[in-house]
Design an enzyme around this catalytic site. Sequence first.
Site, PDB file in Angstrom:
ATOM      1  N   ARG A 114       0.799  -1.220   0.000  1.00 46.25           N
ATOM      2  CA  ARG A 114       0.000   0.000   0.000  1.00 46.25           C
ATOM      3  C   ARG A 114       0.841   1.284   0.000  1.00 46.25           C
ATOM      4  O   ARG A 114       0.441   2.281   0.567  1.00 46.25           O
ATOM      5  CB  ARG A 114      -0.995   0.008   1.156  1.00 46.25           C
ATOM      6  CG  ARG A 114      -1.993  -1.146   1.133  1.00 46.25           C
ATOM      7  CD  ARG A 114      -2.829  -1.165  -0.143  1.00 46.25           C
ATOM      8  NE  ARG A 114      -3.620  -2.396  -0.200  1.00 46.25           N
ATOM      9  CZ  ARG A 114      -3.240  -3.506  -0.833  1.00 46.25           C
ATOM     10  NH1 ARG A 114      -2.072  -3.540  -1.475  1.00 46.25           N
ATOM     11  NH2 ARG A 114      -3.997  -4.573  -0.845  1.00 46.25           N
ATOM     12  N   GLU A 172      -4.480   4.424   5.851  1.00 44.55           N
ATOM     13  CA  GLU A 172      -4.488   4.172   4.410  1.00 44.55           C
ATOM     14  C   GLU A 172      -5.251   5.314   3.736  1.00 44.55           C
ATOM     15  O   GLU A 172      -4.933   5.700   2.604  1.00 44.55           O
ATOM     16  CB  GLU A 172      -5.142   2.829   4.100  1.00 44.55           C
ATOM     17  CG  GLU A 172      -5.068   2.427   2.638  1.00 44.55           C
ATOM     18  CD  GLU A 172      -5.444   0.985   2.408  1.00 44.55           C
ATOM     19  OE1 GLU A 172      -6.149   0.712   1.425  1.00 44.55           O
ATOM     20  OE2 GLU A 172      -5.029   0.116   3.203  1.00 44.55           O
ATOM     21  N   SER A 194     -10.740   1.241   3.126  1.00 47.33           N
ATOM     22  CA  SER A 194     -10.066   0.893   4.376  1.00 47.33           C
ATOM     23  C   SER A 194      -9.415   2.135   4.972  1.00 47.33           C
ATOM     24  O   SER A 194      -8.637   2.815   4.303  1.00 47.33           O
ATOM     25  CB  SER A 194      -9.003  -0.178   4.128  1.00 47.33           C
ATOM     26  OG  SER A 194      -9.592  -1.370   3.657  1.00 47.33           O
TER      27      SER A 194
END
Length: 258
Positions: free
Chosen positions: A142, A254, A184
């Site tokens: 990520r 995130e 998320s």
Amino acid sequence: MFVKPIDFSTYSSIRIGQPVDVTVIEKGDAIPRDHTIIGGANNLLVSPAPPPLIILGKDFAYIQQEEGVLEIGAAMPSGRIVSYARKHDLGGFEFMGKLPGTLGGMLAMNAGLKEHEIFNDLHSVQIEGRWLSKSDIEHGYRFAHLGGVATAARFTIRHGYDRDLEQKLKVLRANQPSDPSAGSAFKNPQGDSAGRLIDTAGLRGKQIGGMAWSPMHANFLVNLGGGTYKDAITLIELAKHEVERQFGITLEEEIRIL
């Protein structure tokens, strides 16, 4: 280059924000260094006082296929990429079916689902006019340190679109809430799940104002109606504090907070 107002209370997927003047970049324009790039605003939480913002214009929404390589402009939405891949029987893009946003945003966070992520079949990225090989870009779970604004990317063509995989990945995302959210909120810590930690900390379903940690998936910060930036930030800080206090684990966002 021109300026257009974008109302983030309707444009962003979490439905929080206000009208902001955003500079639109077209091909040939110099990219301002003191501005922050946005895409489809699917993982953004925009404050009442965001930094100067830019967005790529329609010049950067294209797909062109040459021998062995697929080049995609960074403003191209994920849904249109998946449709193209399905139509032309190209593998490696199945996971994008449930990941909303534009290619540029997905590159910047190395978006993915389970072991499927955008850097897997990536060949190179065009960053402000210069092509960089995937191996020259530091990336991982990520994140990707692009070092500038990505305007296009090239992928190694792999024939064979896997419809079974597409369906399996869609099932994996079936537990996501339908309320407005930015996906998320936190990255999964090594060997654990942010959703499990927030749930175990007793915050599943916790609501402040119009925002809540979803009862359906505890790592999704959802807007139940009229949610504000302050509500969202309060819940984010609460989750970080409680998970740190109870488990000694520091959650990393995130979601991008501007």
